[in-house]
Design a protein around this motif. Structure first.
Motif, PDB file in Angstrom:
ATOM      1  N   PRO A   9       0.811  -1.223   0.000  1.00 36.44           N
ATOM      2  CA  PRO A   9       0.000   0.000   0.000  1.00 36.44           C
ATOM      3  C   PRO A   9       0.846   1.275   0.000  1.00 36.44           C
ATOM      4  N   ALA A  10       2.021   1.228   0.622  1.00 39.47           N
ATOM      5  CA  ALA A  10       2.898   2.409   0.628  1.00 39.47           C
ATOM      6  C   ALA A  10       3.357   2.731  -0.793  1.00 39.47           C
ATOM      7  N   VAL A  11       3.754   1.708  -1.527  1.00 47.24           N
ATOM      8  CA  VAL A  11       4.183   1.913  -2.922  1.00 47.24           C
ATOM      9  C   VAL A  11       3.006   2.403  -3.764  1.00 47.24           C
ATOM     10  N   GLN A  12       1.837   1.833  -3.545  1.00 45.37           N
ATOM     11  CA  GLN A  12       0.644   2.278  -4.280  1.00 45.37           C
ATOM     12  C   GLN A  12       0.317   3.731  -3.962  1.00 45.37           C
ATOM     13  N   GLY A  13       0.487   4.126  -2.706  1.00 49.80           N
ATOM     14  CA  GLY A  13       0.246   5.509  -2.324  1.00 49.80           C
ATOM     15  C   GLY A  13       1.189   6.472  -3.018  1.00 49.80           C
ATOM     16  N   ILE A  14       2.460   6.069  -3.134  1.00 49.03           N
ATOM     17  CA  ILE A  14       3.434   6.896  -3.847  1.00 49.03           C
ATOM     18  C   ILE A  14       3.033   7.009  -5.317  1.00 49.03           C
ATOM     19  N   GLN A  15       2.674   5.874  -5.919  1.00 51.63           N
ATOM     20  CA  GLN A  15       2.283   5.884  -7.328  1.00 51.63           C
ATOM     21  C   GLN A  15       1.049   6.746  -7.562  1.00 51.63           C
ATOM     22  N   LYS A  16       0.050   6.640  -6.696  1.00 53.35           N
ATOM     23  CA  LYS A  16      -1.165   7.453  -6.854  1.00 53.35           C
ATOM     24  C   LYS A  16      -0.859   8.937  -6.684  1.00 53.35           C
ATOM     25  N   GLY A  17       0.001   9.253  -5.728  1.00 52.22           N
ATOM     26  CA  GLY A  17       0.390  10.644  -5.534  1.00 52.22           C
ATOM     27  C   GLY A  17       1.089  11.209  -6.752  1.00 52.22           C
ATOM     28  N   LEU A  18       2.007  10.433  -7.322  1.00 50.35           N
ATOM     29  CA  LEU A  18       2.732  10.891  -8.510  1.00 50.35           C
ATOM     30  C   LEU A  18       1.805  10.993  -9.726  1.00 50.35           C
ATOM     31  N   GLN A  19       0.885  10.046  -9.860  1.00 48.05           N
ATOM     32  CA  GLN A  19      -0.085  10.128 -10.959  1.00 48.05           C
ATOM     33  C   GLN A  19      -0.935  11.391 -10.833  1.00 48.05           C
ATOM     34  N   GLY A  20      -1.370  11.687  -9.631  1.00 45.48           N
ATOM     35  CA  GLY A  20      -2.156  12.895  -9.402  1.00 45.48           C
ATOM     36  C   GLY A  20      -1.369  14.150  -9.721  1.00 45.48           C
ATOM     37  N   LEU A  21      -0.092  14.170  -9.315  1.00 45.75           N
ATOM     38  CA  LEU A  21       0.760  15.323  -9.625  1.00 45.75           C
ATOM     39  C   LEU A  21       0.912  15.504 -11.135  1.00 45.75           C
ATOM     40  N   ARG A  22       1.136  14.401 -11.839  1.00 43.46           N
ATOM     41  CA  ARG A  22       1.273  14.493 -13.304  1.00 43.46           C
ATOM     42  C   ARG A  22      -0.017  15.001 -13.949  1.00 43.46           C
ATOM     43  N   ARG A  23      -1.155  14.498 -13.470  1.00 44.22           N
ATOM     44  CA  ARG A  23      -2.446  14.907 -14.040  1.00 44.22           C
ATOM     45  C   ARG A  23      -2.689  16.398 -13.828  1.00 44.22           C
ATOM     46  N   VAL A  24      -2.457  16.860 -12.612  1.00 44.48           N
ATOM     47  CA  VAL A  24      -2.690  18.271 -12.301  1.00 44.48           C
ATOM     48  C   VAL A  24      -1.699  19.161 -13.060  1.00 44.48           C
ATOM     49  N   ALA A  25      -0.449  18.743 -13.132  1.00 43.94           N
ATOM     50  CA  ALA A  25       0.546  19.524 -13.869  1.00 43.94           C
ATOM     51  C   ALA A  25       0.159  19.629 -15.343  1.00 43.94           C
ATOM     52  N   SER A  26      -0.368  18.553 -15.890  1.00 42.77           N
ATOM     53  CA  SER A  26      -0.818  18.563 -17.280  1.00 42.77           C
ATOM     54  C   SER A  26      -1.997  19.514 -17.460  1.00 42.77           C
ATOM     55  N   GLU A  27      -2.928  19.505 -16.499  1.00 45.75           N
ATOM     56  CA  GLU A  27      -4.071  20.419 -16.570  1.00 45.75           C
ATOM     57  C   GLU A  27      -3.612  21.876 -16.535  1.00 45.75           C
ATOM     58  N   ILE A  28      -2.668  22.163 -15.653  1.00 45.18           N
ATOM     59  CA  ILE A  28      -2.165  23.537 -15.538  1.00 45.18           C
ATOM     60  C   ILE A  28      -1.472  23.948 -16.827  1.00 45.18           C
ATOM     61  N   ALA A  29      -0.625  23.075 -17.348  1.00 45.76           N
ATOM     62  CA  ALA A  29       0.116  23.402 -18.566  1.00 45.76           C
ATOM     63  C   ALA A  29      -0.825  23.603 -19.750  1.00 45.76           C
ATOM     64  N   SER A  30      -1.818  22.739 -19.899  1.00 45.73           N
ATOM     65  CA  SER A  30      -2.716  22.866 -21.049  1.00 45.73           C
ATOM     66  C   SER A  30      -3.614  24.092 -20.921  1.00 45.73           C
ATOM     67  N   SER A  31      -4.023  24.431 -19.715  1.00 43.29           N
ATOM     68  CA  SER A  31      -4.885  25.612 -19.567  1.00 43.29           C
ATOM     69  C   SER A  31      -4.100  26.896 -19.819  1.00 43.29           C
ATOM     70  N   GLN A  32      -2.827  26.907 -19.479  1.00 39.59           N
ATOM     71  CA  GLN A  32      -2.020  28.097 -19.724  1.00 39.59           C
ATOM     72  C   GLN A  32      -1.693  28.245 -21.210  1.00 39.59           C
ATOM     73  N   GLN A  33      -1.535  27.148 -21.903  1.00 38.78           N
ATOM     74  CA  GLN A  33      -1.268  27.208 -23.341  1.00 38.78           C
ATOM     75  C   GLN A  33      -2.489  27.725 -24.091  1.00 38.78           C
ATOM     76  N   MET A  34      -3.660  27.370 -23.597  1.00 37.32           N
ATOM     77  CA  MET A  34      -4.891  27.790 -24.257  1.00 37.32           C
ATOM     78  C   MET A  34      -5.337  29.175 -23.783  1.00 37.32           C
ATOM     79  N   SER A  35      -4.632  29.750 -22.842  1.00 36.83           N
ATOM     80  CA  SER A  35      -4.960  31.068 -22.268  1.00 36.83           C
ATOM     81  C   SER A  35      -6.368  31.118 -21.700  1.00 36.83           C
ATOM     82  N   GLU A  36      -6.810  30.008 -21.168  1.00 34.85           N
ATOM     83  CA  GLU A  36      -8.148  29.987 -20.571  1.00 34.85           C
ATOM     84  C   GLU A  36      -8.078  29.652 -19.086  1.00 34.85           C
ATOM     85  N   ALA A  37      -6.948  29.920 -18.487  1.00 34.26           N
ATOM     86  CA  ALA A  37      -6.786  29.619 -17.065  1.00 34.26           C
ATOM     87  C   ALA A  37      -7.535  30.640 -16.223  1.00 34.26           C
TER      88      ALA A  37
END
Length: 78
Positions: A9-37
């Motif tokens: 479960p500790a490894v799964q928690g790390i993986q889920k945390g990193l997946q969430g970080l990647r998802r949010v970072a992607s959302e931020i990057a795409s919204s800034q590129q589209m200038s709709e942030a």
């Protein structure tokens, strides 16, 4: 409680945390590129980013503790 039942479960928690970080970072990057942030969207994303970072850090601490416990158990058995 077996060490493996803690480490999995500790490894799964790390993986889920990193997946969430990647998802949010992607959302931020795409919204800034589209200038709709919107400020509210960015605020939500930053809060989520902190949440996922905390999840990964907490899970890493659990994994470290389990690793140290395993090392102690091995030292005691030898």
């Amino acid at each position: 409680m077996a060490i493996n039942s803690i480490m999995g479960p500790a490894v799964q928690g790390i993986q889920k945390g990193l997946q969430g970080l990647r998802r949010v970072a992607s959302e931020i990057a795409s919204s800034q590129q589209m200038s709709e942030a919107k400020p509210t969207d960015l605020s939500r994303a930053m809060v989520e980013m902190k949440l996922h970072a905390n999840q990964a850090k907490a899970s890493a601490k659990v994994l470290k503790a389990a690793d140290e416990l395993l090392g102690t158990l091995i030292d005691e058995r030898v």
